[in-house]
Scaffold this motif. Structure first.
Motif, PDB file in Angstrom:
ATOM      1  N   LEU A 440     -21.920  63.821  22.942  1.00 20.52           N
ATOM      2  CA  LEU A 440     -21.885  62.292  23.857  1.00 20.52           C
ATOM      3  C   LEU A 440     -23.224  63.489  25.113  1.00 20.52           C
ATOM      4  N   PHE A 441     -22.844  64.259  25.604  1.00 16.54           N
ATOM      5  CA  PHE A 441     -23.197  65.096  26.804  1.00 16.54           C
ATOM      6  C   PHE A 441     -24.857  65.522  25.798  1.00 16.54           C
ATOM      7  N   ASP A 442     -25.012  66.354  24.699  1.00 15.93           N
ATOM      8  CA  ASP A 442     -25.978  66.630  24.489  1.00 15.93           C
ATOM      9  C   ASP A 442     -26.917  66.048  24.090  1.00 15.93           C
ATOM     10  N   GLN A 443     -26.657  64.562  23.743  1.00 16.37           N
ATOM     11  CA  GLN A 443     -27.517  62.968  23.573  1.00 16.37           C
ATOM     12  C   GLN A 443     -28.042  62.699  25.233  1.00 16.37           C
ATOM     13  N   VAL A 444     -27.615  62.809  26.331  1.00 22.08           N
ATOM     14  CA  VAL A 444     -27.834  61.682  27.442  1.00 22.08           C
ATOM     15  C   VAL A 444     -28.814  63.583  27.699  1.00 22.08           C
ATOM     16  N   CYS A 445     -27.817  64.919  27.704  1.00 21.58           N
ATOM     17  CA  CYS A 445     -29.253  65.607  28.106  1.00 21.58           C
ATOM     18  C   CYS A 445     -30.340  65.139  26.697  1.00 21.58           C
TER      19      CYS A 445
END
Length: 570
Positions: A440-445
Motif C-alpha cells: 500500500l505504501f508503494d502504491q501511494v508513493c
C-alpha cells in the motif's frame, strides 16, 4: 546518475552589499533586502502572536512564585534534550525551585506522553506537567494526567491531528489558529519563546530576580536544536542560529556544549551551523538511540566543566558504537536492494525490515538509504511487544505524514499509531501486516511521485570564474550563513580536467583538478566514494559539484574543493 543543475534565482540580489558570487547565492535563497542579512535579536519575531502563550504563562507563574513542582517531559532526540535543558535552565534563572524532568526511554515507552509514562510521572508528584517537543498527539496520556488531577501544558511544534488534546494550555505554532509567522520553529524555540513571555510577565509583576536574568544566554541550546532537528532556516531561525553561534564563538556557552565541541574535534571560535548537525547532534542523539537521553540532558544541564567532559566523552563513545551498528544495518539493506534492477523495478516507496535491526538506529538507516536511492524509505525494527517500529524519510513531492494517513484510511488495522512531518515520520505497525503495508505504501508513493521526481538532481549555484577561486570568497561563504535546511550551503559546479587521482584513507579520493579554460590547478577531496568506480585512469574530464573550502594542515592553509558529486565526461 545524478543530474547536476543550477538553482534558479528567486529574487534580484543586486542591492546586497556582498561579493557578487555571495549575492547570487543569497538571491537563489530568496534574500533580496540588506536587512535580511542583519541577524540581530532586535529582528526576532515577538512572542505575542503565539496562540495559547498567555494561558501557558499563567500556568507557570505558581511554579516560579509559589514553589509548585513542575515536571518537564521531553523527547529522546536533540531537540527534545535541548528543550528540556532550556526549560529547566530558564526556570531556574527566573526563580523556580521545584523542577524535575522525565524523558521516555524509546524502547520502553516510545514517543510522547503516553498513559504508561504518565503513571511514572505521577510517582514524582508534580503539580504541573509540561511537555517539550511533544504532546500535540498525546490525547490519551494528557487525559490520564488530568484525570489524576495534574494539569498538562503542551509545548510542541509538530503537526496536529484532526483534534487537539484536552490540555490546560497548548503552545505550538502549527496548531490551528496560531498566527505566529514562523511555522518552522523547532521545539526548543517554542520553549524559548514561552520563557521570554514568562520573563515579561514576571517583570510586569516586579517579581524578577536580581540581577535580572538574560535569557539570551540560552541561545546556544536553541541554535543546536534548530539545526539538529533539520527544520527550515527561515529568517527567524537564521537569527536564532546565528546568535547562538556568536555566543559559542565568544566562549559564552554552556559547559556541556563546549565539551561536545572538544570531543568532536572542533574549535569553538570556528564553529558553523553544519557542526551542530554533523558533530554535536549525533553525539547527543546517540544517547537516545542506544540507551537513555537523560545522559545527554545531564550534559546540557551541568555547569561543571569536568562533569561535562566526562559526559561528553561517554556520548562520543556511544556515537562510535552507533556508527558501527549503523554500518552493519546499511550493508544488509543494500544487499536486500541488490535483488532489484535499480533502473526499473525498484519500488517507488521502500519498506525495509530485518528482525535484528536496532530500533534506535532505523531513522539514520532510512536517511542513508533515501540518499542512495532517492526514494521515500521506511526502515522498521521489532520491539519486545511484537510490533514493528518504523522511521520514515521522504523526498520532495511526497508528504510523508499525509502518505501514511492515506495508507491508514485504506487499511486502518495496520498501524497502531503514526505521526510526523512532510519529510520525516514515525509509525508503529502490526508485524503480520508488513507485506500489505509495503504494497500500500508503494502504491501511494507511485500515485504522488512522477518519474522526473524520482530522478536525483543536485542543485548548485552555478559556475565560478577563475578569479573566484580565492581565499577571500571561501571565507565569505563560510561566514555568510548560517546554512542549513531550506537555506543550503553554497555549492558550485563546473567542468574540470582531471590531473591526478588517488585513494586516501579507505574510501576517499584525493584529486588535482584544472578548471576548463584556465591554467589554475586546485586540490580536491571526495569523501566516501564508490571504490568500484574510482579511481578511473581512463577519465580525463569530469563535471563536478563542489564547495569552496580552506584546508588547514600543520599551520598551512590551502584552497580546496570539497566534492559532492563527480560525473565522468570523457
Amino acid at each position: 546518475m545524478v543530474q547536476i543543475t543550477q538553482r534558479p534565482l528567486l529574487t534580484d540580489p543586486g542591492a546586497l552589499p556582498v561579493h557578487p558570487v555571495l549575492a547570487r547565492v543569497y538571491g537563489a535563497r530568496g534574500i533580496s533586502r540588506p536587512e535580511q542579512l542583519e541577524l540581530t535579536l532586535k529582528r526576532l519575531l515577538p512572542w505575542q502572536s503565539l496562540k495559547g502563550i498567555t494561558e501557558a504563562v499563567e500556568l507557570l507563574l505558581p511554579v516560579v512564585l509559589q514553589g509548585k513542582k513542575l515536571l518537564v517531559v521531553g523527547d529522546f532526540d536533540v531537540d527534545g534534550a535541548s528543550s528540556t535543558a532550556l526549560a529547566i535552565r530558564a526556570l531556574r534563572m527566573l526563580g523556580a525551585q521545584q523542577l524535575d524532568y522525565l524523558v521516555p526511554n524509546r524502547f520502553d515507552f516510545g514517543y510522547g506522553l503516553s498513559p504508561e509514562l504518565v503513571q511514572v510521572a505521577l510517582t514524582l508528584k508534580p503539580d504541573l506537567i509540561m511537555t517539550v517537543d511533544n504532546g500535540i498527539a498525546s490525547h490519551e496520556g494528557i487525559a490520564a494526567a488530568q484525570a489524576a488531577g495534574v494539569p498538562v501544558l503542551v509545548t510542541d511544534h509538530h503537526l496536529a491531528a484532526a483534534t487537539l488534546p484536552d490540555a490546560a494550555a497548548i503552545v505550538n505554532p502549527n496548531q490551528p489558529g496560531c498566527e505566529f509567522p514562523s511555522k518552522a520553529a523547532c521545539g526548543c524555540t517554542v520553549v524559548f519563546y514561552l520563557m521570554l513571555a514568562l520573563r515579561a510577565r514576571l517583570s510586569e509583576l516586579n517579581k524578577l530576580p536580581d540581577p535580572q536574568p538574560n535569557l539570551a544566554q540560552l541561545l546556544d541550546l536553541v541554535a543546536l536544536a534548530t539545526v539538529a532537528d533539520v527544520v527550515p532556516l527561515d529568517d527567524n531561525n537564521r537569527i536564532l542560529v546565528e546568535q547562538g553561534l556568536r555566543r559559542i564563538r565568544a566562549g559564552h556557552s554552556s559547559a556541556g556544549i563546549m565539551a561536545l565541541i572538544q570531543v568532536a574535534g572542533r574549535q569553538a571560535v570556528r564553529l558553523v551551523a553544519a557542526d551542530f548537525g554533523f558533530a554535536l547532534g549525533p553525539r547527543l542523539n546517540a544517547a537516545g538511540r542506544l540507551d537513555d537521553m537523560s545522559l545527554g540532558i545531564e550534559c546540557l544541564l551541568t555547569d561543571d566543566p569536568g562533569r561535562a567532559q566526562q559526559l561528553a566523552q561517554t556520548l562520543d563513545e556511544m556515537n562510535r558504537d552507533r556508527r558501527d551498528i549503523e554500518q552493519g544495518m546499511q550493508a544488509e539493506a543494500l544487499r536486500y536492494l541488490q535483488q532489484f534492477d535499480a533502473g526499473n523495478n525498484l519500488p517507488t516507496g521502500l519498506v525495509l525490515f530485518q528482525r535484528d535491526w536496532h530500533q534506535g538506529v532505523i531513522g539514520i538507516l532510512a536517511s542513508r538509504i533515501k540518499e542512495k536511492t532517492h526514494r521515500p524509505v521506511i526502515a522498521l525494527a521489532a520491539d519486545d511487544q511484537g510490533w514493528l517500529k518504523g522511521s520514515a524519510r521522504s523526498i520532495a513531492g511526497l508528504h510523508l505524514r499525509d502518505a501514511l494517513d492515506e495508507v491508514h484510511k485504506q487499511a486502518p488495522h495496520l498501524m497502531k499509531k503514526f505521526g510526523g512531518h512532510a519529510m520525516a515520520a514515525g509509525l508503529t505497525l502490526a508485524a503480520d501486516g508488513l507485506d500489505e503495508f509495503s504494497r500500500l505504501f508503494d502504491q501511494v508513493c507511485r500515485r504522488h511521485l512522477t518519474e522526473a521526481q524520482l530522478q536525483q538532481r543536485l542543485e548548485t549555484d552555478g559556475a565560478l570564474n577563475a578569479a573566484d577561486f580565492s581565499f577571500e570568497l571561501a571565507q565569505q561563504l563560510r561566514w555568510g550563513g548560517p546554512w542549513g535546511q531550506a537555506f543550503p550551503e553554497p555549492l558550485f559546479s563546473g567542468r574540470f580536467r582531471l590531473v591526478q587521482q588517488r585513494i586516501v584513507g579507505e574510501k576517499h579520493l584525493k584529486l588535482v583538478l584544472q578548471p576548463e579554460g584556465s591554467d589554475l590547478v586546485l586540490d580536491a577531496i571526495w569523501f566516501g566514494i564508490d571504490t568500484s568506480q574510482w579511481p578511473d585512469p581512463s577519465v580525463q574530464w569530469v563535471e563536478a559539484a563542489f564547495q569552496l573550502d580552506i584546508n588547514e594542515f600543520r599551520g598551512q592553509k590551502t584552497l580546496q574543493l570539497m566534492l559532492r558529486e563527480v560525473v565522468k565526461i570523457s
